[in-house]
Structure formats: structure tokens, C-alpha cells
Design a protein around this motif. Structure first.
Motif, PDB file in Angstrom:
ATOM      1  N   GLY A 221       0.790  -1.208   0.000  1.00  0.00           N
ATOM      2  CA  GLY A 221       0.000   0.000   0.000  1.00  0.00           C
ATOM      3  C   GLY A 221       0.833   1.273   0.000  1.00  0.00           C
ATOM      4  N   CYS A 223       3.995   3.826  -1.425  1.00  0.00           N
ATOM      5  CA  CYS A 223       4.282   4.264  -2.793  1.00  0.00           C
ATOM      6  C   CYS A 223       5.767   4.440  -3.074  1.00  0.00           C
ATOM      7  N   GLU A 342      -3.103   8.938 -12.544  1.00  0.00           N
ATOM      8  CA  GLU A 342      -2.878   7.599 -13.094  1.00  0.00           C
ATOM      9  C   GLU A 342      -1.502   7.077 -12.682  1.00  0.00           C
ATOM     10  N   ALA A 345      -1.503   6.034  -9.051  1.00  0.00           N
ATOM     11  CA  ALA A 345      -2.209   4.767  -8.844  1.00  0.00           C
ATOM     12  C   ALA A 345      -1.310   3.582  -9.177  1.00  0.00           C
ATOM     13  N   CYS A 348       1.502   3.189  -6.509  1.00  0.00           N
ATOM     14  CA  CYS A 348       1.070   2.925  -5.132  1.00  0.00           C
ATOM     15  C   CYS A 348       0.307   1.617  -4.963  1.00  0.00           C
ATOM     16  N   ALA A 349      -0.385   1.147  -5.993  1.00  0.00           N
ATOM     17  CA  ALA A 349      -1.246  -0.022  -5.843  1.00  0.00           C
ATOM     18  C   ALA A 349      -0.449  -1.275  -5.493  1.00  0.00           C
ATOM     19  N   GLY A 350      -0.871  -1.987  -4.453  1.00  0.00           N
ATOM     20  CA  GLY A 350      -0.280  -3.269  -4.096  1.00  0.00           C
ATOM     21  C   GLY A 350       1.195  -3.222  -3.793  1.00  0.00           C
ATOM     22  N   ALA A 430      -2.927  -1.810 -15.723  1.00  0.00           N
ATOM     23  CA  ALA A 430      -3.180  -0.416 -15.332  1.00  0.00           C
ATOM     24  C   ALA A 430      -4.135   0.253 -16.302  1.00  0.00           C
TER      25      ALA A 430
END
Length: 430
Positions: A221, A223, A342, A345, A348-350, A430
Motif C-alpha cells: 500500500g 508508494c 494515473e 495509482a 502505489c497499488a499493491g 493499469a
């Protein structure tokens, strides 16, 4: 990519990364020496002039100890926020430019810091200058991925501390301390408290090293994954794209253990060294010689026909294929702008995913051609991105804004040129 990206390229057409570098002007004669940096295209080459000597990188290396050549007051003012009379200084964009002989400098702290610092330096030197530092990256002898053993425990506590916080260190990284003031106190207070604590820890003056966890190892979670993405230097003039692939492959666990070849280029057992163990020669070989994948590792001379074929740029699709071949992870090439939201995201995701950005050189001079591959190792979530340039320094990330990414000025050489993204390699999902 399906169009020329070289000296004759069309500026607005999709382009192929060429390992090219716009080099700094050297000596009193002010003769500009230019080399190009890596990339290419499927239907045709994204190539520039052959690089015979990376003079800009050598020039930057000559100024590695530039801080010792100037009064301690300059380091204190630039790195240390002018003695903390103005803590906003450390939170602003900042830059220092140096002349080629490292004797003249220009300093600026504002949203146009990079260009203003160069202009100030050139006004003093009456000769071209190059960017030496952006956002205090050279203020310390260590970086967030290589914290000295003595400070590891303190750094770990800082990274896990909640709320507004800062970590300060001396220039030699031998003393350090942090402040965590919770969510109610100001960032300025956290900065001054951190520096005061560090100064009390020894006799050397301290400066802010990190604010709000910047540079800390990432968890699910978060970044910022710089600690897991290698920062390698390209071995050959045109291999910036292969270096980016090698870094991304390592991030996903590829170690080339079955590919150890005793050559000038490759020592896969040293994947974490400044050249990724030479793994980029395997990537070039698998791309250009699929039936003889060690070709680019075994042939060492540029006069060798095979090596001339090896030392060329790679297209967006070739970069995507190389990542999937090594890791099984699917990426894709995007030829339109990726917005800040974008990009955030994706980073940072996962726990984050690396991004490769291909920039094409722009500018008013004939040498502003070709392009270059850069990697992103995360974001602070507040408009700053961690960027590695394989022509800059090993184990080093620049901290840049989205605008600076869209108008990239390389720290190792300006030459009056800048890079604008032509395509971006992002995860397929993505």
C-alpha cells in the motif's frame, strides 16, 4: 515503436529509445561534445551518433567532491536551510549548477530552480554550466537505500513512526536523528526538531535527509519502493532501455542465476552492483539474437559486427517482451500522456509497480535528438516522483515533480536540451 528516433527524427512521431547523452561543454574553448542515449523502434532505428566518450558523466564525476571546494557556508545555506532561519527552504525546489571545471556555481530555490541555477552559474563562469544537484540529492555521502549500519536502528524507528516527521543527518552520514511530532504539529517544527537532535548527536552540522518517510522501505500500500528497484548504470551507449528492463526484472525477482557467463560484460552473480551484473547484455542478446542469446555478452569489441548489432536501442514492444520473457509480468506501451493521478495509482497499488519513461530530446540545437529511458521507483504521494537515470549515478534517485518529469533536464549534462516523454511502459492491468 514504429518511427525513426535519431538525428533525422520527426519530433512528434512515436519514437524508439536510443542510449544517447547530450554532453556538457568542456574547457575554455566551449566546444560542445554530444553523445546520444539509448532507445529504438521496431520498423526503424531510434538512433543517434555513436558515443565515444561520456564526457558529461566524467565532468560530473570530477565535481563529486565539489562541496569541499566551497566555503562551509554554501553547504549550510543550501543543504541546511540557511541555518533554519527559513525552514520553507528545504521544502522548496532547489538546484546548484557548476561550471565544467567545478570552480563556479549558481544556486536557486524556487519553482524554476534548475534553469535559474544554470543561468546564474553561466553568468559567473562566462561558459556553459551543468546541473550538479536537484533538491539536495548530493548533500549527503549516503542515500536512503544504503543507510550506514550505525543509523539503521534509528532509521527503522523513523520509518515506522506515525504522523509528521523528519530525519536529519550530517554530510558524512555518521550522525543522525529524527523527530516525530504526531499529526497535530507542523512540518516545520518536525524539521527543526530533527536537525536539532542530530546536531546534538555529534560535532558535524546536520541537514534534513527525509521528510514524512521519504525514502523509507515500502510496505503493502505504500508508494516508495526504491529499496527494491536497483539503480544501475548502462554499460553501452545504446543500452538505457536494457538497463531499465534489468532493473524492473530484478524488482520482480529475476536473478539470471542460470545465465552466468564469464565475459567482459556479464557477471550475473553481481546483479546488485552498479551495472546490474551486466545482465543488460543478456537482454540485448535475447532481443537481437534469439537463437544465440549470449552473443552480446561474448563479443566485446565495437568493431565486431555482432556487437554493432547488439549496441542499439530497443522499441516499446521489445521492452515489453523483454520484461515478460524474464519475469512473466505483463507490461504495455502507452503513447499518450499518463496523468499524475494515473501515475500515482500505478506506483502505489499493491506495494507499487516500476514504470519506464522514454523521453525524446528537444531543444533549439542540432544535437537535441535521440532519446533516453528512465525508471520510476515510487512517489511520495504529494506530487514528487523518484526517478533514476542510468547515465547519472548508481544507487541514486532524483526527486522530481510531475512538471520536471514532463520537461526532464538530465543532471549529468544539459547542453541546452530537455527530454519530453514519448511513451511510457506500465503494467498491462493499469
Amino acid at each position: 515503436i514504429n518511427a525513426e528516433y535519431g538525428e533525422e527524427r520527426h519530433p512528434k512521431m512515436p519514437t524508439k529509445l536510443v542510449a544517447s547523452a547530450v554532453l556538457a561543454t568542456l574547457a575554455i574553448a566551449a566546444i560542445m561534445v554530444v553523445t546520444h542515449r539509448g532507445a529504438s523502434s521496431a520498423a526503424s532505428s531510434f538512433q543517434g551518433q555513436q558515443a565515444t566518450q561520456l564526457i558529461a558523466t566524467a565532468t560530473r564525476s570530477n565535481c563529486t567532491n565539489a562541496w569541499s571546494k566551497y566555503p562551509a557556508q554554501l553547504w549550510d545555506e543550501y543543504c541546511n536551510g540557511k541555518g533554519w532561519q527559513d525552514t520553507a527552504h528545504v521544502l522548496s525546489e532547489s538546484s546548484i549548477a557548476l561550471s565544467a571545471d567545478c570552480t563556479q556555481y549558481g544556486e536557486a530555490v524556487n519553482q524554476n530552480a534548475v534553469s535559474e541555477a544554470v543561468a546564474k552559474c553561466e553568468a559567473k563562469a562566462h561558459a556553459p554550466c551543468f546541473t550538479f544537484d536537484v533538491n539536495r540529492d548530493t548533500c549527503f555521502s549516503c542515500n536512503a537505500t544504503h543507510i550506514p549500519a550505525k543509523l539503521e536502528a534509528s532509521w527503522a524507528k523513523y520509518c515506522h513512526a506515525p504522523g509528521v516527521k523528519s530525519f536529519a543527518m550530517s554530510r558524512d552520514c555518521r550522525q543522525g536523528a529524527f523527530s516525530s511530532n504526531g499529526t497535530a504539529d507542523s512540518k516545520e517544527r518536525a524539521i527543526t526538531d530533527g536537525v536539532d537532535a542530530c546536531n546534538a548527536d555529534g560535532s558535524e552540522p546536520c541537514a534534513v535527509f527525509s521528510v514524512d518517510g521519504g525514502g523509507c522501505p515500502n510496505s503493502a500500500g505504500s508508494c516508495d519502493f526504491r529499496s527494491r528497484l536497483p539503480t544501475c548504470l548502462q554499460i553501452k551507449a545504446e543500452w538505457c532501455w536494457a538497463t531499465a528492463v534489468a532493473e524492473v526484472a530484478r524488482f520482480y525477482g529475476y536473478n539470471a542465476s542460470s545465465k552466468v557467463v564469464a565475459t567482459k560484460f556479464l557477471n550475473a552473480s553481481r546483479y546488485t552492483d552498479e551495472h546490474c551484473g551486466g545482465v543488460e547484455c543478456l537482454i540485448a542478446g535475447e532481443t537481437f539474437f534469439p537463437n544465440a542469446t549470449n552473443t552480446c555478452c561474448a563479443n566485446e569489441g565495437l568493431d565486431n559486427v555482432a556487437m554493432k548489432t547488439c549496441d542499439q536501442g530497443g522499441t516499446g514492444p521489445q521492452v515489453v517482451d523483454a520484461i515478460q520473457n524474464l519475469t512473466g509480468v505483463r507490461y504495455k506501451t502507452v503513447y499518450t500522456a499518463v496523468s499524475p493521478s494515473e501515475l500515482d495509482a500505478i506506483l502505489c497499488a499493491g506495494g507499487g509497480s516500476p514504470v519506464i519513461v522514454a523521453v525524446g530530446w528537444q531543444g533549439p540545437y542540432s544535437w537535441c535528438t535521440g532519446g533516453h529511458a528512465l525508471t520510476l521507483g515510487g512517489t511520495n504521494g504529494r506530487g514528487k516522483y523518484y526517478l533514476h537515470d542510468p547515465m547519472d549515478r548508481a544507487q541514486h534517485y532524483q526527486t522530481v515533480s510531475y512538471e520536471e518529469l514532463m520537461h526532464y533536464i538530465p543532471p549529468e549534462a544539459n547542453g541546452g536540451c530537455w527530454g519530453e516523454p514519448e511513451w511510457v511502459i506500465i503494467p498491462a492491468a493499469a
